[in-house]
Design an enzyme around this catalytic site. Structure first.
Site, mmCIF file in Angstrom:
data_model
loop_
_atom_site.group_PDB
_atom_site.id
_atom_site.type_symbol
_atom_site.label_atom_id
_atom_site.label_comp_id
_atom_site.label_asym_id
_atom_site.label_seq_id
_atom_site.Cartn_x
_atom_site.Cartn_y
_atom_site.Cartn_z
ATOM 1 N N THR A 169 0.898 -1.267 -0.197
ATOM 2 C CA THR A 169 0.205 -0.053 0.082
ATOM 3 C C THR A 169 0.912 1.281 0.023
ATOM 4 O O THR A 169 2.029 1.464 0.812
ATOM 5 C CB THR A 169 -0.771 0.132 1.126
ATOM 6 O OG1 THR A 169 -1.719 -1.055 1.264
ATOM 7 C CG2 THR A 169 -1.898 1.348 1.221
ATOM 8 N N PHE A 185 1.228 5.289 0.778
ATOM 9 C CA PHE A 185 0.658 6.313 1.647
ATOM 10 C C PHE A 185 1.238 7.698 1.153
ATOM 11 O O PHE A 185 2.407 7.657 0.832
ATOM 12 C CB PHE A 185 0.834 5.992 3.009
ATOM 13 C CG PHE A 185 0.238 4.909 3.579
ATOM 14 C CD1 PHE A 185 -1.005 4.751 4.219
ATOM 15 C CD2 PHE A 185 0.878 3.533 3.372
ATOM 16 C CE1 PHE A 185 -1.533 3.593 4.842
ATOM 17 C CE2 PHE A 185 0.212 2.297 3.863
ATOM 18 C CZ PHE A 185 -0.995 2.521 4.594
#
Ligand code: PEP
Ligand code: MN
Length: 677
Positions: A276, A278
């Site tokens: 992921t 960010f």
């Protein structure tokens, strides 16, 4: 037997201690390297050297019979950490951290992936860190805006699940800067209160996204239900709190540690490599040293021009800026149009990046730089190019650039206080699109309506008159900037509702004036064009605010403003990102008193020569008397205006403002007949 095992374990502990000592020693050397690099201008990260070191280490590992995949992963982490430390040190030298604790916002509760990303990002820095969890992205970003937290980590994309749309939409709406990014390897584990066999689990809780990412594992479980939970760490906490042996959660290894749960199974995701990304969001942008490899993120909307997106991306290409991400999202209020989110490698502090951004803003109708920040996803060193040498960025002309500016005008333009508005920046006329109406093209645009919205009946009658006689846009003041505080001040948001309803009833876009910065966002939700009145032409706080929204702005010339001052005011809007500015000449103060103001029609050809923005003429406020509105409207179009704005009223004698200059519907019909001829 037990004694032997104990012995072995002690030996392992000793080795582990030595690894820590070695890492500490390595860190000292890294600090020294950072000091040297800060003094020179060399790049912080040398990918070729990293590659060489890895090859050497993998060779050594092979000789020692250690798995090369494991060694590669391990040293990538070590190198990454070292680059982070160096970046942190370099940034700290430039901008000494504020005293006290850095408060970082994240989504979810302790142990959520966002929390881990925050710790991973800020851990290597020499700051006191306090993390604060939030239930929703919006609350978290509003806390950044309010200054309640110093910054926040916002998940933006996942390598398995793709883009996180709500995060992108918030970034376009809110006024925040990106100051960093973080990549987190997401490793989903199954957690339970005890080491129970898989077959005994009856309910599994997790964030819906995590459940999707583990669908293959879950489909193999029998008699087991899945239940969505707001976040993964919250699911882990629930399992701990309820102490039910039939329940489990999918969450991180850290969540297991924090909530005292057992890991029943690791690596649950369908795809092993699950990451992921960010972004770190703050109130103000941060500038980073040139040695730090950075990425720049921006949002733009293309103009309605053939090949517009290609031309925009081509600008990055001509400046040799590597595009790393392109994402599109629906453009609010403009069906079937898109906002593009672009990341490319480059630092806004560098000249080629600034040049590319200037060129890009001239090609777009909305443009917003989110920030430059140290890149965490690194591209491998580029292959040397074969074939003909690339052209210098300077000599590469933009595909559809037509030089329409003469040498003498170009010289004049160089002295001017506006750059983005200038013809030197953009040769062709800018077109502003409002629904199906185009302002700035060859067809003159007629804007008409009352000075002020007075009642639903009054504005509805005007809307029908404008529509029936061939007008294009309905005007109506709701927030009136009156010279006397005792005059009618307008109906405010109630008036705006009436105006919007009337516009919708007849199918015309609407325009209304906004007089306070705090009203801009709300008025922009309803009004197709925002008007800045003559009295507010130099209200810079207001100009900045309308520059941040994605709505066309009609900027009236101040009654005592020179043409240059007026164009510099337009520049205030453009630099904020909004490129959809329409100029409006409405008369200036002179010694003449026969007319309310003196309509300066020469401003039309002068402004058209200097800037590429469309220009509208308002003869109503210039003349002050309806009788001269018709001839001056014709004169405006003859002078080259792209349209006119006319005040009309069903019963001018009863108008609550500007009755004497308002046309009756019959007179408006006559004017339209003359203009359309
Ligand atoms: C208007 O158009 O409603 C108005 C107030 O005009 P100006 O700002 O030109 O006075
Ligand atoms: Mn008026």
């Amino acid at each position: 037997m037990a004694g032997e095992l104990g012995d072995l374990r002690r030996k392992l502990d000793e080795v582990d201690d030595r690894i820590i000592e070695a890492l500490a020693q390595r860190q000292e050397f890294v600090n020294e390297v950072a000091e040297r690099k800060a003094a020179s201008a060399g790049a912080l990260r040398d990918m070729l050297r990293e590659q060489d070191s890895l090859t050497r280490l993998v060779g050594k590992a092979r000789d020692a019979k250690i798995d090369s995949y494991f060694v590669t992963q391990l040293f990538r982490e070590i190198f990454d950490h070292s680059v982070r430390r160096q970046q942190g040190q370099l940034t700290a030298r430039q901008q000494p951290a504020a005293e006290g604790t850095l408060v970082v916002g994240y989504h979810g509760i302790e142990g959520s992936y966002s929390h881990l990303a925050a710790i991973k990002h800020f851990g290597p820095r020499d700051v006191e860190l306090a993390c604060r969890g939030f239930n929703g992205f919006r609350d978290m970003l509003e806390a950044v805006q309010a200054g309640d937290v110093g910054c926040a980590v916002l998940p933006i994309e996942n390598t398995t699940a793709g883009t996180i749309n709500s995060a992108y939409d918030l970034l376009s709406k809110m006024n925040l800067a990106l100051i960093g990014e973080e990549i987190l390897r997401v490793e989903h584990c199954l957690l339970a209160v005890e080491q129970v066999p898989l077959g005994r689990i009856r309910r599994i809780y997790s964030h819906p996204e995590a459940l999707t990412q583990c669908s293959e594992f879950l489909s193999r479980l029998e008699h087991c239900r899945q239940e969505s939970f707001v976040d993964t760490a919250g699911a882990a906490r629930k399992v701990r709190d309820e102490q039910d042996l039939a329940q489990a959660a999918i969450a991180s290894e850290d969540a297991a540690r924090i909530y005292g749960l057992h890991i029943i199974k690791r690596d649950l995701a369908n795809q092993r490599e699950n990451y992921t990304r960010f972004v770190v969001v703050a109130k103000e942008p941060v500038s980073y040293a040139a040695q730090i490899p950075c990425k720049t993120s921006l949002i733009f909307a293309t103009r309605h021009e053939e090949g517009a997106l290609l031309a925009c991306l081509g600008i990055l290409g001509t400046h040799h800026l590597n595009l790393t991400k392109l994402e599109s999202r629906p453009r609010p209020n403009n069906p079937w149009e898109y906002l593009f989110y672009v990341d490319f490698e480059g630092n806004i502090g560098q000249e080629p990046v600034q040049k590319a951004l200037r060129e890009l803003s001239a090609r777009t109708s909305f443009f917003k730089v989110l920030g430059s920040y140290p890149a965490r996803t690194t591209s491998r060193p580029a292959e040397p190019r074969s074939g003909p040498a690339p052209r210098e960025a300077d000599e590469a002309p933009l595909p559809e650039e037509r030089p329409v500016v003469s040498a003498s005008v170009r010289e004049l333009l160089e002295q001017k206080p506006y750059k983005l508005a200038s013809r030197a920046q953009r040769g062709e006329d800018t077109l502003v699109h409002v629904g199906s109406v185009t302002i700035g093209g060859t067809r003159p645009v007629i804007i008409a309506g009352p000075c002020a919205v007075e009642s639903p009946e009054q504005i509805m009658a005007c809307a029908h008159a404008v529509k029936d006689h061939g007008g294009d846009i309905l005007r109506g003041g709701c927030f009136k900037p009156r010279t006397s505080p005792y005059s009618f001040q307008g109906l405010g948001y109630d008036g705006l509702d009436m105006l919007a309803e009337a516009g919708q009833a007849v199918g015309l876009p609407i325009i209304t004036e906004v007089i306070h910065p705090s009203d801009v966002e709300r008025v922009a939700r309803k009004s197709d064009i925002l008007q800045i009145g003559a009295r507010n032409m130099q209200n810079y706080a207001l100009l900045k605010e309308v520059g941040r929204v994605d709505r066309p702005v009609l900027l009236k010339r101040g009654m005592v403003a020179t043409i240059d001052e007026w164009l510099a005011a337009a520049e205030y809007i453009l630099v904020q990102g909004n490129q959809q500015v329409i100029l409006c000449e409405r008369g200036i103060r002179t010694f003449e008193t026969a007319t309310r103001n003196t309509l300066d029609l020469s401003a039309v050809p002068v402004a058209r020569e200097l800037v590429h923005l469309p220009i509208i003429v308002d003869p109503s406020h210039a003349c002050g008397t309806w009788r001269w509105v018709v001839p001056m409207s014709r004169a405006a179009l003859a002078a080259g205006a792209h349209g006119v704005m006319i005040e009309i009223h069903p019963d001018p004698d009863k108008a609550r403002s500007d009755g004497p200059q308002s046309l009756t519907f019959a007179r408006f019909e006559e004017l339209m007949g003359q203009l359309r001829r």
